[in-house]
Design a protein around this motif. Sequence first.
Motif, PDB file in Angstrom:
ATOM      1  N   ARG A  56       0.828  -1.197   0.000  1.00 37.68           N
ATOM      2  CA  ARG A  56       0.000   0.000   0.000  1.00 37.68           C
ATOM      3  C   ARG A  56       0.869   1.256   0.000  1.00 37.68           C
ATOM      4  O   ARG A  56       1.806   1.359   0.795  1.00 37.68           O
ATOM      5  N   PRO A  57       0.600   2.222  -0.869  1.00 38.90           N
ATOM      6  CA  PRO A  57       1.408   3.447  -0.894  1.00 38.90           C
ATOM      7  C   PRO A  57       1.181   4.281   0.355  1.00 38.90           C
ATOM      8  O   PRO A  57       0.181   4.141   1.057  1.00 38.90           O
ATOM      9  N   ARG A  58       2.127   5.171   0.629  1.00 38.10           N
ATOM     10  CA  ARG A  58       2.015   6.017   1.820  1.00 38.10           C
ATOM     11  C   ARG A  58       0.818   6.950   1.745  1.00 38.10           C
ATOM     12  O   ARG A  58       0.201   7.264   2.752  1.00 38.10           O
ATOM     13  N   ASP A  59       0.495   7.418   0.554  1.00 38.12           N
ATOM     14  CA  ASP A  59      -0.653   8.294   0.356  1.00 38.12           C
ATOM     15  C   ASP A  59      -1.522   7.682  -0.737  1.00 38.12           C
ATOM     16  O   ASP A  59      -1.332   7.958  -1.921  1.00 38.12           O
ATOM     17  N   PRO A  60      -2.485   6.831  -0.370  1.00 35.86           N
ATOM     18  CA  PRO A  60      -3.258   6.100  -1.374  1.00 35.86           C
ATOM     19  C   PRO A  60      -4.014   7.008  -2.344  1.00 35.86           C
ATOM     20  O   PRO A  60      -4.055   6.740  -3.549  1.00 35.86           O
ATOM     21  N   THR A  61      -4.592   8.081  -1.836  1.00 31.79           N
ATOM     22  CA  THR A  61      -5.357   8.965  -2.712  1.00 31.79           C
ATOM     23  C   THR A  61      -4.453   9.656  -3.721  1.00 31.79           C
ATOM     24  O   THR A  61      -4.788   9.768  -4.911  1.00 31.79           O
ATOM     25  N   ALA A  62      -3.281  10.111  -3.273  1.00 31.73           N
ATOM     26  CA  ALA A  62      -2.337  10.746  -4.184  1.00 31.73           C
ATOM     27  C   ALA A  62      -1.869   9.758  -5.254  1.00 31.73           C
ATOM     28  O   ALA A  62      -1.676  10.135  -6.407  1.00 31.73           O
ATOM     29  N   TRP A  63      -1.686   8.491  -4.861  1.00 33.14           N
ATOM     30  CA  TRP A  63      -1.291   7.464  -5.829  1.00 33.14           C
ATOM     31  C   TRP A  63      -2.352   7.334  -6.915  1.00 33.14           C
ATOM     32  O   TRP A  63      -2.037   7.309  -8.116  1.00 33.14           O
ATOM     33  N   LEU A  64      -3.625   7.236  -6.508  1.00 31.33           N
ATOM     34  CA  LEU A  64      -4.712   7.107  -7.493  1.00 31.33           C
ATOM     35  C   LEU A  64      -4.788   8.338  -8.390  1.00 31.33           C
ATOM     36  O   LEU A  64      -4.989   8.237  -9.605  1.00 31.33           O
TER      37      LEU A  64
END
Length: 427
Positions: A56-64
């Motif tokens: 899981r990325p550190r900032d899931p929303t930013a990744w998306l």
Amino acid sequence: MSGVPDARRAVEATWRIDSARIVGALARYTGDLALAEDVASEALAEALVAWPRDGRPRDPTAWLLATARRRAIDAFRRRAGRDDRYAALGRDLAEGQTHAGAAPSDTGETDLLWDPDRIEDDRLALIFTACHPVLSKEARVALTLRVVAGLSSDEIARAFLVPRATVQARITRAKKTLGAARVPFEVPTAADRPERLGSVLNVLYVIFTEGATASSGSDWMRTDLASEAIRLARVLRRLAPREPEVAGLLALLELTAARFPARTGPDGEPVLLADQDRRRWDTGAIRRGRAALARAVGAGRGLGPYGLQAAIAEQHAVARSVQDTDWERIVVLYEALGQVAPSPVVELNRAVAVSMAAGPAAALEIVDDLVAREVLGGTYLLPSVRGELLSRLGRRDEARAELELAARLCGNERERGVLAAKAAALR
């Protein structure tokens, strides 16, 4: 192997919470609502593969967002004559930012496509865009519920008592129309808001209603949807402080949500109004709701559909019990609502109030008239109310048949269980 389901749950949670913000931010930057939704969905699909594999990325929303923006750039690249726009979108995208756990840009700027202080504006802009007058009212509401609230076509169809295929066709046509008309992604000026405001209010009302009583699934309520509708209604109230129906809608949502703490038991089972511990009702929400209703009344323009429903909710909020409720006042309010916004559902609710004020026989006449007119067919609402009235009149066999029919038609597992239990008790 437990990491794979955990990662998938993280994807689902991020999407459920932030999908509308992601689509809104992408729509603002691409100027194309259909493209924004498409690339956001592509990013979601990529996350379902990448997160279980890479973590899981550190900032899931930013990744998306970064992944979706890259998809948008690819789409613009494929379109002839869009080089300038592609360059504008891509100039700040640092290499590697679509990978899980990537570091932020060296420019010092966040990779998010929105300013956190403007999230609410982006969400409202998305609603106002989807509610553009170039679309029919039905298409506006269907599109907004799909994109902003994330409701499925089935859920929207149940809310408006239309076939699923009709909803899907409306959404598809609406996206094409917005693209062809080059509708800008923005909150309209004060002069342009009135022609869209009715649809926006309707959308928020339906989002809240789906949250208050889910039309399908295993949970009786979806409080995340209801809370989001309340938040947006508060934002809209600040945007249109002189509109009494905005205050009326906010009052209705606050007063209805005040009962949420008492509407479910320890295991999530439904607790009906007559059995609720009113000491658990949210007194702060009641105060906010009554204050908003007072503002709607104080405008001096008469109460509209949402204000009248808020006035009905207020009667419940101030009563100490079901028996202590001023049902005659509620009947009068429903009669007024039937004049302002006539519908079979309003008539059915009036029948429930009449049953409490004047007895089940008088209410059954109203319900039987709805049956004769063949309205509300295919929904559980009519047989559930008719079954209750017949049960109170001692017509047990007829009541059981109606409640069994209502249980078969009900899409929500929790409510279906309540109806089935009532039917079983009449055997």
